[in-house]
Design a protein around this motif. Structure first.
Motif, short mmCIF file in Angstrom:
data_model
loop_
_atom_site.label_atom_id
_atom_site.label_comp_id
_atom_site.label_asym_id
_atom_site.label_seq_id
_atom_site.Cartn_x
_atom_site.Cartn_y
_atom_site.Cartn_z
N SER A 12 -57.00 11.54 -31.50
CA SER A 12 -57.57 11.71 -30.17
C SER A 12 -57.81 13.17 -29.84
O SER A 12 -58.72 13.49 -29.07
N GLY A 13 -57.01 14.05 -30.42
CA GLY A 13 -57.17 15.48 -30.17
C GLY A 13 -57.07 16.26 -31.47
O GLY A 13 -56.29 15.92 -32.35
N SER B 151 -61.53 18.46 -28.87
CA SER B 151 -61.12 19.68 -29.58
C SER B 151 -59.96 20.38 -28.89
O SER B 151 -59.68 20.16 -27.70
N GLY B 152 -59.33 21.26 -29.63
CA GLY B 152 -58.29 22.10 -29.06
C GLY B 152 -58.83 23.00 -27.96
O GLY B 152 -58.16 23.24 -26.96
N GLN B 153 -60.05 23.49 -28.13
CA GLN B 153 -60.67 24.32 -27.10
C GLN B 153 -60.88 23.52 -25.82
O GLN B 153 -60.63 24.01 -24.72
N GLN B 154 -61.33 22.27 -25.97
CA GLN B 154 -61.50 21.42 -24.79
C GLN B 154 -60.15 21.23 -24.08
O GLN B 154 -60.07 21.35 -22.86
N LEU B 155 -59.10 20.95 -24.86
CA LEU B 155 -57.78 20.77 -24.27
C LEU B 155 -57.34 22.03 -23.53
O LEU B 155 -56.85 21.96 -22.39
N SER B 156 -57.51 23.17 -24.15
CA SER B 156 -57.15 24.44 -23.49
C SER B 156 -57.89 24.59 -22.17
O SER B 156 -57.28 24.95 -21.15
N VAL C 17 -48.08 27.33 -28.44
CA VAL C 17 -48.82 28.03 -29.50
C VAL C 17 -50.29 28.06 -29.12
O VAL C 17 -50.77 27.22 -28.36
N ARG C 18 -50.99 29.03 -29.67
CA ARG C 18 -52.43 29.11 -29.44
C ARG C 18 -53.11 27.98 -30.20
O ARG C 18 -52.82 27.77 -31.38
N LEU C 19 -53.97 27.25 -29.54
CA LEU C 19 -54.69 26.16 -30.20
C LEU C 19 -55.86 26.75 -30.97
O LEU C 19 -56.80 27.28 -30.39
N LEU C 20 -55.77 26.67 -32.27
CA LEU C 20 -56.81 27.18 -33.15
C LEU C 20 -57.56 26.02 -33.77
O LEU C 20 -56.99 24.93 -33.96
N ALA C 21 -58.80 26.23 -34.12
CA ALA C 21 -59.57 25.20 -34.81
C ALA C 21 -58.89 24.89 -36.15
O ALA C 21 -58.34 25.79 -36.80
N VAL D 78 -63.92 18.61 -41.37
CA VAL D 78 -63.59 18.25 -39.99
C VAL D 78 -64.84 17.80 -39.26
O VAL D 78 -65.90 18.42 -39.40
N GLN D 79 -64.69 16.73 -38.49
CA GLN D 79 -65.79 16.27 -37.63
C GLN D 79 -65.24 16.03 -36.23
O GLN D 79 -64.23 15.36 -36.07
N GLY D 80 -65.90 16.57 -35.26
CA GLY D 80 -65.50 16.41 -33.88
C GLY D 80 -65.86 17.68 -33.13
O GLY D 80 -66.22 18.68 -33.74
N PRO D 81 -65.78 17.66 -31.83
CA PRO D 81 -65.42 16.52 -31.01
C PRO D 81 -66.54 15.49 -30.91
O PRO D 81 -67.69 15.78 -31.24
N VAL D 82 -66.17 14.30 -30.46
CA VAL D 82 -67.13 13.20 -30.26
C VAL D 82 -67.21 12.98 -28.76
O VAL D 82 -66.28 12.44 -28.16
N PRO D 83 -68.31 13.42 -28.13
CA PRO D 83 -68.40 13.44 -26.66
C PRO D 83 -68.06 12.13 -25.97
O PRO D 83 -67.38 12.14 -24.94
N GLU D 84 -68.47 11.01 -26.52
CA GLU D 84 -68.20 9.73 -25.85
C GLU D 84 -66.70 9.45 -25.74
O GLU D 84 -66.27 8.70 -24.87
N PHE D 85 -65.90 10.03 -26.61
CA PHE D 85 -64.45 9.84 -26.56
C PHE D 85 -63.75 11.02 -25.89
O PHE D 85 -62.67 10.84 -25.32
N ALA D 86 -64.32 12.20 -25.97
CA ALA D 86 -63.69 13.38 -25.39
C ALA D 86 -63.47 13.19 -23.89
O ALA D 86 -62.42 13.58 -23.36
N GLU D 87 -64.40 12.57 -23.21
CA GLU D 87 -64.24 12.36 -21.77
C GLU D 87 -63.09 11.40 -21.49
O GLU D 87 -62.35 11.58 -20.52
N GLN D 88 -62.91 10.40 -22.33
CA GLN D 88 -61.78 9.48 -22.16
C GLN D 88 -60.45 10.23 -22.36
O GLN D 88 -59.49 9.99 -21.63
#
Length: 158
Positions: free
Chosen positions: A81-82, A105-110, A123-127, A137-147
């Protein structure tokens, strides 16, 4: 490219993240799928009930190291999920796991945590690729990121 099969596994990750939230944990869930498409293991965040390092991505890396061959691990995909935190990215790489597909993504979470006035992670969230440059790596997936964002809002609301 994220496939419909990838989306199905991400939906399960969101369900696991919701289960974590309902159990009082931060909303994270992950699924380990082998190269033949079989779900081999899944888990959710359990930092409240266990310890602060019990992230599902880390648990799946440990499980894979103990239960899968080197080739099976390399052919596997971890859905989550993240995006993996640095600890989980390192565990993923050390275990020799293959691809990662994440909803947010970690950036989105931050960014979400700042918006919500929540405490920053310890800790700093790094890619992932900053920690494990050879992992696909594949993501983020916008349709799920909002959820996922909605789950984090619920988590901060208590």
């Amino acid at each position: 490219m994220v496939t419909e099969t990838d989306r199905a596994h991400l939906r399960r990750c969101i369900t696991l993240a919701r289960e974590a939230l309902e159990a009082g944990d931060a909303p994270f869930g992950s699924v380990l799928v082998d190269g033949n498409g079989a779900v081999r293991a899944e888990d959710r965040n359990r930092v409240v009930s266990h310890d602060s390092t019990y992230h599902p991505e880390f648990a799946l890396a440990r499980w894979a190291a103990l239960n899968m061959t080197e080739q099976e691990r390399a052919d596997a995909t971890v859905y989550t999920s993240g995006e993996h935190c640095p600890m989980c990215s390192a565990a993923h790489a050390w275990a020799g796991l293959g691809r990662i597909v994440y909803a947010s993504s970690g950036q989105q979470l931050s960014d979400w945590l700042v918006e919500l006035g929540a405490a920053a992670p310890p800790v700093r969230l790094l890619a992932v690729q900053e920690i494990a440059p050879h992992v696909t790596v594949q993501g983020p997936v916008p349709e799920f990121a909002e959820q996922v964002r909605e789950l984090h809002i619920q988590n901060q609301a208590g």
